[in-house]
Design an enzyme around this catalytic site. Sequence first.
Site, PDB file in Angstrom:
ATOM      1  N   SER A 113      -6.420  44.855  -4.921  1.00 16.36           N
ATOM      2  CA  SER A 113      -5.344  44.543  -5.633  1.00 16.36           C
ATOM      3  C   SER A 113      -5.049  45.461  -6.546  1.00 16.36           C
ATOM      4  O   SER A 113      -3.819  46.160  -6.917  1.00 16.36           O
ATOM      5  CB  SER A 113      -5.232  43.387  -5.981  1.00 16.36           C
ATOM      6  N   HIS A 134      -3.285  49.297   0.059  1.00 15.54           N
ATOM      7  CA  HIS A 134      -2.890  47.953  -0.636  1.00 15.54           C
ATOM      8  C   HIS A 134      -1.726  47.484   0.159  1.00 15.54           C
ATOM      9  O   HIS A 134      -0.703  47.963   0.063  1.00 15.54           O
ATOM     10  CB  HIS A 134      -2.425  48.149  -1.869  1.00 15.54           C
ATOM     11  N   GLU A 146       0.837  50.158  -0.012  1.00 11.49           N
ATOM     12  CA  GLU A 146       0.523  51.570  -0.751  1.00 11.49           C
ATOM     13  C   GLU A 146      -0.538  52.037  -0.314  1.00 11.49           C
ATOM     14  O   GLU A 146      -1.782  51.912   0.001  1.00 11.49           O
ATOM     15  CB  GLU A 146       0.174  51.200  -2.073  1.00 11.49           C
ATOM     16  N   ASN A 185       1.729  46.566  -8.043  1.00 10.58           N
ATOM     17  CA  ASN A 185       1.373  45.499  -9.094  1.00 10.58           C
ATOM     18  C   ASN A 185       1.413  45.788 -10.509  1.00 10.58           C
ATOM     19  O   ASN A 185       1.566  44.961 -11.377  1.00 10.58           O
ATOM     20  CB  ASN A 185      -0.102  45.124  -8.789  1.00 10.58           C
TER      21      ASN A 185
HETATM   22  N1  LIG Z   1      -4.199  37.402  -1.668  1.00  9.59           N
HETATM   23  C1  LIG Z   1      -3.251  38.408  -2.151  1.00  9.59           C
HETATM   24  O1  LIG Z   1      -1.858  38.221  -2.059  1.00  9.59           O
HETATM   25  C2  LIG Z   1      -3.722  39.632  -1.784  1.00  9.59           C
HETATM   26  C3  LIG Z   1      -2.657  40.862  -1.936  1.00  9.59           C
HETATM   27  C4  LIG Z   1      -3.235  42.289  -1.688  1.00  9.59           C
HETATM   28  C5  LIG Z   1      -4.508  42.599  -1.863  1.00  9.59           C
HETATM   29  N2  LIG Z   1      -5.344  41.420  -1.811  1.00  9.59           N
HETATM   30  C6  LIG Z   1      -6.799  41.881  -2.103  1.00  9.59           C
HETATM   31  O2  LIG Z   1      -7.385  41.763  -0.696  1.00  9.59           O
HETATM   32  C7  LIG Z   1      -8.691  41.328  -0.881  1.00  9.59           C
HETATM   33  C8  LIG Z   1      -8.854  39.931  -0.142  1.00  9.59           C
HETATM   34  O3  LIG Z   1      -8.097  38.966  -0.710  1.00  9.59           O
HETATM   35  P1  LIG Z   1      -8.020  37.667   0.068  1.00  9.59           P
HETATM   36  O4  LIG Z   1      -6.680  37.039  -0.852  1.00  9.59           O
HETATM   37  O5  LIG Z   1      -7.877  37.889   1.472  1.00  9.59           O
HETATM   38  O6  LIG Z   1      -9.106  36.726  -0.063  1.00  9.59           O
HETATM   39  P2  LIG Z   1      -9.747  35.548   0.425  1.00  9.59           P
HETATM   40  O7  LIG Z   1     -10.489  34.959  -0.532  1.00  9.59           O
HETATM   41  O8  LIG Z   1      -8.706  34.731   1.307  1.00  9.59           O
HETATM   42  O9  LIG Z   1     -10.561  36.322   1.792  1.00  9.59           O
HETATM   43  C9  LIG Z   1     -11.829  37.031   1.356  1.00  9.59           C
HETATM   44  C10 LIG Z   1     -12.901  36.825   2.607  1.00  9.59           C
HETATM   45  O10 LIG Z   1     -14.009  37.731   2.077  1.00  9.59           O
HETATM   46  C11 LIG Z   1     -15.035  36.720   2.855  1.00  9.59           C
HETATM   47  N3  LIG Z   1     -16.234  37.308   2.314  1.00  9.59           N
HETATM   48  C12 LIG Z   1     -16.863  37.050   1.186  1.00  9.59           C
HETATM   49  N4  LIG Z   1     -18.010  37.628   0.900  1.00  9.59           N
HETATM   50  C13 LIG Z   1     -17.890  38.692   2.056  1.00  9.59           C
HETATM   51  C14 LIG Z   1     -18.848  39.739   2.343  1.00  9.59           C
HETATM   52  N5  LIG Z   1     -19.942  39.858   1.690  1.00  9.59           N
HETATM   53  N6  LIG Z   1     -18.566  40.414   3.267  1.00  9.59           N
HETATM   54  C15 LIG Z   1     -17.464  40.314   4.088  1.00  9.59           C
HETATM   55  N7  LIG Z   1     -16.718  39.215   3.900  1.00  9.59           N
HETATM   56  C16 LIG Z   1     -16.778  38.465   2.589  1.00  9.59           C
HETATM   57  C17 LIG Z   1     -14.741  35.519   2.514  1.00  9.59           C
HETATM   58  O11 LIG Z   1     -15.442  34.570   3.407  1.00  9.59           O
HETATM   59  C18 LIG Z   1     -13.302  35.543   2.813  1.00  9.59           C
HETATM   60  O12 LIG Z   1     -12.814  35.032   4.120  1.00  9.59           O
HETATM   61  C19 LIG Z   1      -9.023  41.202  -2.228  1.00  9.59           C
HETATM   62  O13 LIG Z   1      -9.709  42.418  -2.779  1.00  9.59           O
HETATM   63  C20 LIG Z   1      -7.679  41.052  -2.806  1.00  9.59           C
HETATM   64  O14 LIG Z   1      -7.626  41.431  -4.230  1.00  9.59           O
HETATM   65  C21 LIG Z   1      -4.939  40.143  -1.993  1.00  9.59           C
END
Ligand SMILES: NC(=O)c1ccc[n+]([C@@H]2O[C@H](COP(=O)([O-])OP(=O)(O)OC[C@H]3O[C@@H](n4cnc5c(N)ncnc54)[C@H](O)[C@@H]3O)[C@@H](O)[C@H]2O)c1
Length: 307
Positions: A113, A134, A146, A185
């Site tokens: 993010s 992103h 992005e 963001n």
């Molecule tokens: N939630 C949002 O709105 C959003 C939007 C854009 C970007 N992001 C970014 O996307 C990424 C994921 O966010 P999310 O909201 O999907 O989080 P989330 O917690 O829903 O998902 C993360 C996943 O990663 C898994 N995980 C944990 N350790 C791991 C490892 N060692 N190897 C592989 N997988 C592993 C977890 O089990 C989980 O399923 C982050 O970097 C976040 O900042 C999130």
Amino acid sequence: MTAKPAIAVIGAGLMGAGIAQVFAAAGHRVALFDAIEAARASALARIRDNLAAIGLDPQAADAVILHDQLATAVADVDFVIEAAPEDLPLKQRLFSEVEQAARPGTILASNTSVIPITAIMEKLGDRTRALGTHWWNPPYLVPLVEVIRTTDTSNAAVAATLTLLASVGKTAVEVKKDIPGFIGNRLQHALWREAIALVAEGVCDAKTVDDVVKSSFGARLAVLGPLENADLVGTDLTRSIHGYLLPALDRSTAPSPYLDRLVDEGRLGFKSGEGFQAWAPAQQAALRERVTKHLMASFGAPATIGE
Ligand SMILES: NC(=O)c1ccc[n+]([C@@H]2O[C@H](COP(=O)([O-])OP(=O)(O)OC[C@H]3O[C@@H](n4cnc5c(N)ncnc54)[C@H](O)[C@@H]3O)[C@@H](O)[C@H]2O)c1
């Protein structure tokens, strides 16, 4: 017909499962890796439910193959998209492992993010193929992605990524400098900082902030960007307003003490039932439904299987 690029997604959480869904629905082969058994166990059901919720065939989820080993997930794909937790050392470790296991030409993308891509990729031997993609939540409804280049990223990697994302119906934009928060963001959190300051200073309550936005410029933003708006009213008026207003805006460089207090008191938002406001389960469900319906109405049916 040449095969569509094969995709590996790292992390099967909210974003990873949604990103996998977009490519599967558009006819790509998708390898989905997660280190946590519970995430793997629920991923396909979540993807099927989300496909059905937006009127697409849940069977598209069959194109997603789950993996419990990172190396096998990324071994034979054209693009790797990492959506693991927002933790710099973790992301660095994952990409070091990916570099060992993926083909030399595979493009490596992080869905971070806000963390600069340069920092995530700094341990790689070949950083020309590394960049940021992103996505926005939910990835299968919000069109924007992005594409962030670092000073090392090749033009070819950026072009291939923009082409791939456009082919699955995304609005892909290039971010030419690898700065924290990229474009979306930075804009979003500049607004949130001021919103929190207004509440903290007792100007109004949280609901009033949100009502003001939703009933005014928020309602226009989808069709009138801020700089279009500045041109519409005139750059001269914009300068005059900024002369009076900018000195009065919040310029904090750390999270607000008001926000610190909410977190310290366990008022974490939906997950604890209260944040800036109280959220009963029915109110949470109603808000989620309202957002999904609005995004569906705004952006129409997403890409389906086929050309
Ligand atoms: N939630 C949002 O709105 C959003 C939007 C854009 C970007 N992001 C970014 O996307 C990424 C994921 O966010 P999310 O909201 O999907 O989080 P989330 O917690 O829903 O998902 C993360 C996943 O990663 C898994 N995980 C944990 N350790 C791991 C490892 N060692 N190897 C592989 N997988 C592993 C977890 O089990 C989980 O399923 C982050 O970097 C976040 O900042 C999130």
